[in-house]
Design an enzyme around this catalytic site. Sequence first.
Site, PDB file in Angstrom:
ATOM      1  N   ALA A 249      95.504   3.495  40.467  1.00  0.00           N
ATOM      2  CA  ALA A 249      96.487   2.912  41.217  1.00  0.00           C
ATOM      3  C   ALA A 249      97.754   3.758  41.202  1.00  0.00           C
ATOM      4  O   ALA A 249      98.443   4.007  42.333  1.00  0.00           O
ATOM      5  CB  ALA A 249      96.571   1.906  40.143  1.00  0.00           C
ATOM      6  N   GLY A 250      97.949   4.503  40.012  1.00  0.00           N
ATOM      7  CA  GLY A 250      99.106   5.362  40.035  1.00  0.00           C
ATOM      8  C   GLY A 250      98.798   6.424  41.079  1.00  0.00           C
ATOM      9  O   GLY A 250      99.981   7.181  41.811  1.00  0.00           O
ATOM     10  N   ASP A 251      97.630   7.034  41.212  1.00  0.00           N
ATOM     11  CA  ASP A 251      97.311   8.172  42.035  1.00  0.00           C
ATOM     12  C   ASP A 251      97.660   7.690  43.572  1.00  0.00           C
ATOM     13  O   ASP A 251      98.158   8.377  44.374  1.00  0.00           O
ATOM     14  CB  ASP A 251      96.033   8.722  42.022  1.00  0.00           C
ATOM     15  CG  ASP A 251      95.807   9.243  40.529  1.00  0.00           C
ATOM     16  OD1 ASP A 251      96.819   9.855  39.848  1.00  0.00           O
ATOM     17  OD2 ASP A 251      94.415   9.145  39.854  1.00  0.00           O
TER      18      ASP A 251
END
Length: 309
Positions: A249-251
């Site tokens: 999700a951060g990527d």
Amino acid sequence: MSETKKTLLVIGSLNMDLVVTAPRHPEIGETITANDFHTFPGGKGANQAVAAARLGGNVKMIGKLGCDPFGDQLFDSITRNGVDATFVTRDPQTPTGVALITVDQQGENTILIVAGANGRVTVTDVQAAAPAFTDAAILLLQHELPQAAVEQAIHMGKAHGLKIVLNPAPARELSDELLAEIDYLVPNESELSLLSGLNSLEASIRMLLSRGVQRLIVTLGGDGAILATPQQQIHVPAFCIEPVDTTAAGDAFLGAFTVALSEGADLREAARRGNAAGALTATKPGAQPSLPTRQELEQFLRTRASVKD
Ligand code: RIB
């Protein structure tokens, strides 16, 4: 947003993710029965490159794989998604990087990485990829490669006039000299705390800004993101979803954020699109298979309000 497409250069890791989903994470010394096991293409560098490419970015990647089946599958995954892999090389002596991931019922993960070929990216490799810097506008990096290679890329990026976006994941010491070269520093809350050595979010933000960071974007998962500059601090709200697997999700945030910047979006809009891409990613299992396409992102943004809109 302007229509000019600028090239994003990503230097980073490629891992095969070995993913177990389980009712909960085991305690130390405990054995529990999990639900299932899958392999997914991952690695923060490759995930961010694929995220940006799926969202319409012109993406080039620098990285290293082993000469093994995982390497073949990861190479295939990034190129199938439109990433230019001219500077992704193969190391006959070292296996491809892997990540051992446990995902619990809430979609939260733990990750153990074995760097493999990622750990063999050298300063010379980065220098050999110099042609990739000449037509790029933005350089996107993380911390899953050796620090010397990361620093070399930052110096070369700066020398070529690129905007530098650093996702300091996993967190490690950053000198003030290096921080001064970063245009956008994008940690999550725990990375920020490790970088500052402080527990309080507010105090950590103040500390990083006092060390010369120009634009600090703190991703807060289900709480959205904070944008902090020496002049102002803004909270960009999250989108409400039911998480299945928060891996990458951060990527996805980083991929969407940099594509938006490359298209001329301002910081707030870039973070809003990052939040939306991260939310969409958390609704599906796996790293690269869960990253949204441009069409999915636009549809989501048209139909969904963020939690505080
Ligand atoms: O950010 C998620 C990624 O971290 C996973 O795909 C795993 O490979 C690790 O690099």
